[in-house]
Scaffold this motif. Sequence first.
Motif, PDB file in Angstrom:
ATOM      1  N   VAL A 134      -6.348  -9.549   8.147  1.00  0.00           N
ATOM      2  CA  VAL A 134      -5.623  -8.492   8.524  1.00  0.00           C
ATOM      3  C   VAL A 134      -5.953  -6.836   7.566  1.00  0.00           C
ATOM      4  N   LYS A 135      -6.215  -7.159   6.910  1.00  0.00           N
ATOM      5  CA  LYS A 135      -6.135  -5.323   5.753  1.00  0.00           C
ATOM      6  C   LYS A 135      -7.531  -5.239   7.027  1.00  0.00           C
ATOM      7  N   GLY A 136      -6.213  -3.600   6.575  1.00  0.00           N
ATOM      8  CA  GLY A 136      -7.762  -2.369   7.516  1.00  0.00           C
ATOM      9  C   GLY A 136      -7.054  -2.763   8.998  1.00  0.00           C
ATOM     10  N   ARG A 137      -6.568  -3.232   9.642  1.00  0.00           N
ATOM     11  CA  ARG A 137      -6.662  -3.297  11.140  1.00  0.00           C
ATOM     12  C   ARG A 137      -4.699  -3.258  11.322  1.00  0.00           C
ATOM     13  N   PHE A 138      -4.130  -3.950  10.325  1.00  0.00           N
ATOM     14  CA  PHE A 138      -2.503  -4.264  10.859  1.00  0.00           C
ATOM     15  C   PHE A 138      -1.972  -3.236   9.639  1.00  0.00           C
ATOM     16  N   SER A 139      -1.157  -2.717   9.883  1.00  0.00           N
ATOM     17  CA  SER A 139      -0.050  -1.886   9.536  1.00  0.00           C
ATOM     18  C   SER A 139       0.980  -2.196   9.330  1.00  0.00           C
ATOM     19  N   ILE A 140       2.463  -2.339   8.681  1.00  0.00           N
ATOM     20  CA  ILE A 140       3.863  -2.653   8.632  1.00  0.00           C
ATOM     21  C   ILE A 140       4.585  -1.477   8.513  1.00  0.00           C
ATOM     22  N   SER A 141       5.490  -0.974   9.429  1.00  0.00           N
ATOM     23  CA  SER A 141       6.511  -0.672   9.395  1.00  0.00           C
ATOM     24  C   SER A 141       8.072  -0.981   9.466  1.00  0.00           C
ATOM     25  N   ARG A 142       9.033   0.220   8.872  1.00  0.00           N
ATOM     26  CA  ARG A 142      10.172  -0.311   9.282  1.00  0.00           C
ATOM     27  C   ARG A 142      11.027   1.074   9.722  1.00  0.00           C
ATOM     28  N   ASP A 143      11.909   1.211  10.503  1.00  0.00           N
ATOM     29  CA  ASP A 143      12.858   2.171  11.066  1.00  0.00           C
ATOM     30  C   ASP A 143      14.141   1.852  10.543  1.00  0.00           C
ATOM     31  N   ASN A 144      14.728   2.684   9.291  1.00  0.00           N
ATOM     32  CA  ASN A 144      16.266   1.802   8.600  1.00  0.00           C
ATOM     33  C   ASN A 144      16.940   1.539   9.415  1.00  0.00           C
ATOM     34  N   GLY A 145      16.876   2.802  10.086  1.00  0.00           N
ATOM     35  CA  GLY A 145      18.009   3.701  11.256  1.00  0.00           C
ATOM     36  C   GLY A 145      17.690   2.549  12.399  1.00  0.00           C
ATOM     37  N   ALA A 146      17.055   1.681  12.513  1.00  0.00           N
ATOM     38  CA  ALA A 146      16.976   1.702  14.172  1.00  0.00           C
ATOM     39  C   ALA A 146      17.128  -0.003  13.486  1.00  0.00           C
ATOM     40  N   ASN A 147      16.778  -0.779  12.764  1.00  0.00           N
ATOM     41  CA  ASN A 147      16.884  -1.867  11.802  1.00  0.00           C
ATOM     42  C   ASN A 147      16.091  -2.619  12.474  1.00  0.00           C
ATOM     43  N   THR A 148      15.003  -1.508  12.534  1.00  0.00           N
ATOM     44  CA  THR A 148      13.121  -2.552  14.038  1.00  0.00           C
ATOM     45  C   THR A 148      12.561  -2.164  12.433  1.00  0.00           C
ATOM     46  N   VAL A 149      11.636  -3.579  12.367  1.00  0.00           N
ATOM     47  CA  VAL A 149      10.354  -3.444  11.766  1.00  0.00           C
ATOM     48  C   VAL A 149       9.559  -3.532  12.583  1.00  0.00           C
ATOM     49  N   TYR A 150       8.083  -3.538  12.636  1.00  0.00           N
ATOM     50  CA  TYR A 150       7.155  -3.155  14.032  1.00  0.00           C
ATOM     51  C   TYR A 150       5.456  -3.440  12.562  1.00  0.00           C
ATOM     52  N   LEU A 151       4.483  -3.499  14.240  1.00  0.00           N
ATOM     53  CA  LEU A 151       3.286  -3.931  13.132  1.00  0.00           C
ATOM     54  C   LEU A 151       2.879  -3.473  14.359  1.00  0.00           C
ATOM     55  N   GLN A 152       1.937  -2.314  13.366  1.00  0.00           N
ATOM     56  CA  GLN A 152       0.851  -2.297  14.165  1.00  0.00           C
ATOM     57  C   GLN A 152      -0.501  -2.786  14.170  1.00  0.00           C
ATOM     58  N   MET A 153      -1.106  -3.243  15.597  1.00  0.00           N
ATOM     59  CA  MET A 153      -1.958  -4.139  15.425  1.00  0.00           C
ATOM     60  C   MET A 153      -3.330  -3.117  16.519  1.00  0.00           C
ATOM     61  N   ASN A 154      -4.240  -3.391  15.212  1.00  0.00           N
ATOM     62  CA  ASN A 154      -5.464  -2.185  16.007  1.00  0.00           C
ATOM     63  C   ASN A 154      -7.052  -2.642  15.890  1.00  0.00           C
ATOM     64  N   ASN A 155      -7.728  -2.777  16.439  1.00  0.00           N
ATOM     65  CA  ASN A 155      -9.267  -2.979  16.575  1.00  0.00           C
ATOM     66  C   ASN A 155      -9.235  -4.499  16.434  1.00  0.00           C
ATOM     67  N   LEU A 156      -7.727  -5.428  17.406  1.00  0.00           N
ATOM     68  CA  LEU A 156      -8.179  -6.688  17.900  1.00  0.00           C
ATOM     69  C   LEU A 156      -8.619  -7.515  17.933  1.00  0.00           C
ATOM     70  N   LYS A 157      -8.713  -8.765  17.598  1.00  0.00           N
ATOM     71  CA  LYS A 157     -10.145  -9.316  17.858  1.00  0.00           C
ATOM     72  C   LYS A 157      -9.357 -10.954  18.827  1.00  0.00           C
ATOM     73  N   PRO A 158     -10.506 -11.858  18.900  1.00  0.00           N
ATOM     74  CA  PRO A 158     -10.213 -13.447  18.879  1.00  0.00           C
ATOM     75  C   PRO A 158      -9.436 -14.241  18.501  1.00  0.00           C
ATOM     76  N   GLU A 159      -9.894 -14.007  16.996  1.00  0.00           N
ATOM     77  CA  GLU A 159      -8.583 -15.221  16.599  1.00  0.00           C
ATOM     78  C   GLU A 159      -7.259 -14.271  16.227  1.00  0.00           C
ATOM     79  N   ASP A 160      -7.038 -13.038  16.443  1.00  0.00           N
ATOM     80  CA  ASP A 160      -5.691 -12.791  16.532  1.00  0.00           C
ATOM     81  C   ASP A 160      -4.929 -13.585  17.127  1.00  0.00           C
ATOM     82  N   THR A 161      -5.583 -13.714  18.429  1.00  0.00           N
ATOM     83  CA  THR A 161      -4.636 -14.853  19.272  1.00  0.00           C
ATOM     84  C   THR A 161      -3.141 -15.406  18.944  1.00  0.00           C
TER      85      THR A 161
END
Length: 114
Positions: free
Chosen positions: A62-89
């Motif tokens: 997933v390197k170069g396609r996915f990005s993990i981030s965190r919002d400390n104030g909202a106590n939330t973690v995100y995973l942005q997934m770009n250029n998704l492929k069928p094998e990401d199912t």
Amino acid sequence: QEHLVESGGGLVQAGGSLRLSCAASGNIFSVYVRGWYRQAPGKQRELVATITPGGTNYADSVKGRFSISRDNGANTVYLQMNNLKPEDTAVYYCVHKNRLRDYWGQGTQVTVSS
């Protein structure tokens, strides 16, 4: 009681994008790793990405396609997934780890059509 709730999964065409969210509630203390795993049908659960105070880490697939981030104030973690492929199912799970145990969410389904 501690809870992790994932959201943002769904059906998307190959090449599309999704953003997963993991909202933490309750009192999960001294978390040192937050991350995302996934499990495809018939396969073992695998690491996707983690975030710590020291930085981020990604599976090679997933390197170069996915990005993990965190919002400390909202106590939330995100995973942005770009250029998704069928094998990401897979079902994507959020995890928070402290010294005592791992906390897991219930999972959110991501389906990528070709």
